[in-house]
Design a protein around this motif. Structure first.
Motif, PDB file in Angstrom:
ATOM      1  N   ARG A  83       0.820  -1.227   0.000  1.00  0.00           N
ATOM      2  CA  ARG A  83       0.000   0.000   0.000  1.00  0.00           C
ATOM      3  C   ARG A  83       0.844   1.263   0.000  1.00  0.00           C
ATOM      4  O   ARG A  83       0.528   2.249  -0.666  1.00  0.00           O
ATOM      5  N   GLY A  84       1.961   1.213   0.731  1.00  0.00           N
ATOM      6  CA  GLY A  84       2.843   2.381   0.756  1.00  0.00           C
ATOM      7  C   GLY A  84       3.432   2.664  -0.600  1.00  0.00           C
ATOM      8  O   GLY A  84       3.539   3.828  -1.024  1.00  0.00           O
ATOM      9  N   GLU A  85       3.839   1.616  -1.313  1.00  0.00           N
ATOM     10  CA  GLU A  85       4.377   1.825  -2.656  1.00  0.00           C
ATOM     11  C   GLU A  85       3.311   2.391  -3.594  1.00  0.00           C
ATOM     12  O   GLU A  85       3.600   3.265  -4.426  1.00  0.00           O
ATOM     13  N   THR A  86       2.102   1.851  -3.469  1.00  0.00           N
ATOM     14  CA  THR A  86       1.012   2.369  -4.323  1.00  0.00           C
ATOM     15  C   THR A  86       0.740   3.847  -4.028  1.00  0.00           C
ATOM     16  O   THR A  86       0.571   4.672  -4.947  1.00  0.00           O
ATOM     17  N   ILE A  87       0.714   4.191  -2.744  1.00  0.00           N
ATOM     18  CA  ILE A  87       0.462   5.600  -2.375  1.00  0.00           C
ATOM     19  C   ILE A  87       1.590   6.498  -2.851  1.00  0.00           C
ATOM     20  O   ILE A  87       1.364   7.615  -3.335  1.00  0.00           O
ATOM     21  N   ALA A  88       2.836   6.015  -2.748  1.00  0.00           N
ATOM     22  CA  ALA A  88       3.974   6.812  -3.204  1.00  0.00           C
ATOM     23  C   ALA A  88       3.896   7.045  -4.713  1.00  0.00           C
ATOM     24  O   ALA A  88       4.211   8.147  -5.203  1.00  0.00           O
ATOM     25  N   LYS A  89       3.478   6.026  -5.441  1.00  0.00           N
ATOM     26  CA  LYS A  89       3.335   6.169  -6.887  1.00  0.00           C
ATOM     27  C   LYS A  89       2.248   7.190  -7.232  1.00  0.00           C
ATOM     28  O   LYS A  89       2.408   8.042  -8.121  1.00  0.00           O
ATOM     29  N   GLU A  90       1.148   7.100  -6.508  1.00  0.00           N
ATOM     30  CA  GLU A  90       0.061   8.072  -6.759  1.00  0.00           C
ATOM     31  C   GLU A  90       0.493   9.485  -6.415  1.00  0.00           C
ATOM     32  O   GLU A  90       0.149  10.450  -7.112  1.00  0.00           O
ATOM     33  N   ILE A  91       1.249   9.613  -5.324  1.00  0.00           N
ATOM     34  CA  ILE A  91       1.746  10.960  -4.958  1.00  0.00           C
ATOM     35  C   ILE A  91       2.688  11.487  -6.020  1.00  0.00           C
ATOM     36  O   ILE A  91       2.660  12.683  -6.359  1.00  0.00           O
TER      37      ILE A  91
END
Length: 223
Positions: free
Chosen positions: A175-183
């Motif tokens: 989830r952290g990687e996904t959020i970082a990508k979205e950011i």
């Protein structure tokens, strides 16, 4: 003296001509003088004729029934014709005068009504903003009282200890990687959003000017 001729004195011809002119002018002025009764409202005269018509109708009570109606009709017509011929409405004959002439009393009534409307509007302009403010204050206070009475119910949550946190940590990592990508993608589109926001801000600043122009156009469109 004997032999002397008798001389008769007579006024000059110019004097006679002037005197004759004065007499003719006075006769002409007398003939042109308007002996009609001067009135200012045709409607008022009509109302008086209708009122007097009732008295004319009462005169026929003493007449035989077989001749009453035609005699009263002729008497009414004669009376109205005589009045109409012997009155003038603002210097005009009865047939030439207009029915839409306002009397001074009508104008006075309209002026009084207009003054009452002005006073009423002025009073409302002074009272209504104060009343609106009082209502707004009451509404805000009522909302505050309602919020004070509101007590949300919070249910307790039972926390359980997970003996094996590895799967949960892996899930959080994904989830952290996904959020970082979205950011990261959001940061790339941030300049475009800022530019659009600046344009929207300029449009909002121009909105009062556009509204004022519309009002100005509506006000002066009928001129």
């Amino acid at each position: 003296m004997e032999g002397a001729e008798s001389v008769s004195l007579s006024p000059p011809r110019d004097v006679e001509r002037v005197a004759g002119t004065d007499d003719g002018a006075s006769v002409l002025a007398t003939s042109r003088k308007d002996f009609r009764v001067r009135c200012t409202s045709k409607r008022a005269v009509t109302e008086i004729l209708e009122l007097c018509g009732c008295f004319v109708q009462k005169l026929g009570d003493a007449l035989p029934e077989e001749i009453r109606e035609p005699v009263l009709r002729d008497a009414q017509w004669t009376f109205e014709s005589a009045v109409q011929e012997n009155v003038s409405i603002n210097g005009q004959a009865w047939q030439e005068a207009s029915d839409n002439y306002f009397m001074d009393s009508d104008i006075k009534v309209l002026e009084d009504q207009f003054d009452e409307i002005i006073v009423d509007i002025t009073t409302k302009r002074k009272q209504y903003p104060r009343k609106i403010l009082e209502c707004v204050i009451k509404i805000i206070k009522a909302k505050q009282e309602i919020l004070k009475q509101y007590h949300p119910v919070v249910h307790s949550l039972d926390l359980k200890y997970d003996p094996d946190p590895a799967p949960r940590m892996e899930n959080l990592k994904c989830r952290g990687e996904t959020i970082a990508k979205e950011i990261s993608e959001a940061m790339k589109s941030l300049p475009a959003l800022i530019e659009q926001g600046d344009g929207f801000s300029q449009v909002l600043k121009m909105q009062p000017v556009i509204q004022l122009q519309r009002v100005h156009q509506e006000v002066f469109s009928g001129c």
